[in-house]
Design a protein around this motif. Structure first.
Motif, PDB file in Angstrom:
ATOM      1  N   UNK B  15       0.814  -1.217   0.000  1.00 52.33           N
ATOM      2  CA  UNK B  15       0.000   0.000   0.000  1.00 52.33           C
ATOM      3  C   UNK B  15       0.851   1.272   0.000  1.00 52.33           C
ATOM      4  N   UNK B  21       0.656   4.941   1.160  1.00 48.52           N
ATOM      5  CA  UNK B  21       0.070   4.681   2.477  1.00 48.52           C
ATOM      6  C   UNK B  21       1.177   4.260   3.440  1.00 48.52           C
ATOM      7  N   UNK B  86      -9.320  -3.778   1.034  1.00 50.41           N
ATOM      8  CA  UNK B  86     -10.126  -3.796  -0.190  1.00 50.41           C
ATOM      9  C   UNK B  86     -10.068  -2.403  -0.784  1.00 50.41           C
ATOM     10  N   UNK B  88      -9.102   1.192  -1.276  1.00 48.72           N
ATOM     11  CA  UNK B  88      -8.534   2.162  -0.335  1.00 48.72           C
ATOM     12  C   UNK B  88      -8.717   1.748   1.117  1.00 48.72           C
ATOM     13  N   UNK B  89      -9.717   0.902   1.406  1.00 45.13           N
ATOM     14  CA  UNK B  89      -9.979   0.510   2.803  1.00 45.13           C
ATOM     15  C   UNK B  89      -8.808  -0.288   3.364  1.00 45.13           C
ATOM     16  N   UNK B  90      -8.174   0.208   4.432  1.00 44.05           N
ATOM     17  CA  UNK B  90      -7.055  -0.548   5.014  1.00 44.05           C
ATOM     18  C   UNK B  90      -7.532  -1.877   5.583  1.00 44.05           C
TER      19      UNK B  90
END
Lengths: 273, 273
Positions: B15, B21, B86, B88-90
């Motif tokens: 990420x 991220x 999933x 952008x969802x960490x």
């Protein structure tokens, strides 16, 4: 240009990792045939031009969808500026890195048919006209916004920028129908210009407007759309605290934009009332 | 937590690469001893807290400077959220990746002594209070700003945010002396809170202020500073078009802040007039 290879890695000094100095595309591929490929390639080319990254030869890109595997797949491309430079200063001559991977994908027909519940996000996107529209690798704002909720029945979060203008959802573009007119936010200052959005703007009379969130409560229909998921009608809009702001009965008014989009993606266009 | 290893790579689905991220630190290390280590670790910890990334065990970090090699080195750490999630969802539970590398470093004593020429950048930083101050991996704005000039005698570029407030330079923090008072921009909305800046704020009476660029023309002294380069007095300030806006004779007024900073970095403090 490094050769693309599936599941490959990048070295620690790659500028895509170090600074997010690169671009990506996620492409829907059906049995080796990419959807909206020209739009994806156009956005990648524009990003390369803005960032000053040499665009890979088109042949090196065109050969990838057929390698994505059978069935419905998502092909993800990452193009970075490569290694080198002195700190933030890019090297005078870049050797970009292209990486790709393909994953199986299943859309969510119930969201096409029944619509989705969405909420406003608390986070406000920064304003950066130089990067607006691009699908670059600096996506921490999207990550933080998406992390504002975890309820699985909340499909998306809507984002305004720091001046208060509506921009998009965390990974989808936003459309609405107001007084019979299709509208979508302008993306001059913030946001990602989706490839499905670009294709719809070519084909339908959609106005790009500056609008504040209150425009949605008065809209006859609201949609979220991207080139992977297709078009989700919005059935309910909540504020960031979970209070319902508006709701819509999904019906005939929602199907025209959806059908135009799904025609482009070879997704279903008939949803009996 | 993956083991740190020099010159290592990250997979395409990391990420840090996909979204920026993650966080980084660049640490000055002299013969295995890090300078401002506590400040670097405090900023990394704050970044982890804001982004929701588990902080590595302190032992795993404390052992790195002595592995950076002899002489004057820059140790660069990158900590990403790892793979998963999933879109952008960490992921609910992250397995961060820590990577590091060390490079030889030579400071520029003539810049300490004689000062530097700097310019204003055209780019304006976006406003993002949630990320302000952090040394995160979304640094495209810095890359684009640094790419505004290539003349080697222009040492740095100054940045305002989209509201017009002074923030920083592309990779250094900004200080000035006005009516006998040391000042530096507040970093609530944009910018990176440098570790040398943090250490100086602890030790000297520096006010954090909101200021527009015109404050600099009236300043008695202006400096740029970071934990690698030390403190560069500003001898000349140009606008973005290359026209000189102000200049300063480097002298006694410049040495107090510089000496306090260089004392922390074991850099020279005596520069005879």
């Amino acid at each position: 240009m490094s050769l693309a290879s599936e599941q490959s890695s990048v070295p620690m000094d790659d500028r895509g990792l170090a600074y997010g100095d690169g671009l990506f595309e996620t492409v829907l591929v059906r049995d080796g045939t990419p959807l909206l490929w020209d739009e994806h390639m156009a956005r990648l080319a524009r990003g390369c031009q803005v960032l000053g990254i040499p665009l890979p030869a088109r042949d090196a890109l065109d050969c990838l969808p057929e390698r994505a595997g059978p069935g419905l797949r998502v092909l993800k491309l990452i193009l970075t500026r490569g290694s080198g430079g002195r700190g933030y200063l890019p090297p005078a001559s870049s050797s970009p890195r292209l990486r790709w991977q393909a994953m199986a994908f299943s859309p969510q027909p119930s969201r096409w048919r029944d619509g989705v519940r969405v909420r406003h996000c608390r986070l406000r996107l920064g304003i950066q006209p130089l990067l607006a529209g691009l699908k670059h690798l600096n996506r921490l704002e999207n990550v933080l916004a998406r992390n504002e909720w975890s309820a699985p029945d909340l499909a998306e979060g809507l984002l305004c920028n720091s001046d208060g203008w509506l921009v998009e959802a965390t990974c989808m573009n936003l459309f609405w129908l107001r007084e019979g007119q299709l509208e979508t936010p302008r993306l001059d200052d913030s946001g990602v210009a989706g490839t499905l959005r670009a294709a719809l703007l070519e084909r339908l009379p959609v106005s790009e407007v500056m609008a504040t969130p209150d425009v949605l409560a008065g809209a006859e229909a609201v949609w979220l759309a991207n080139s992977i998921q297709g078009v989700w009608p919005v059935a309910q809009l909540d504020d960031a605290g979970g209070t319902r702001l508006a709701n819509w009965t999904i019906g005939r008014a929602h199907r025209h934009l959806q059908a135009a989009a799904h025609d482009l993606l070879d997704y279903p266009v008939d949803f009996p009332e």
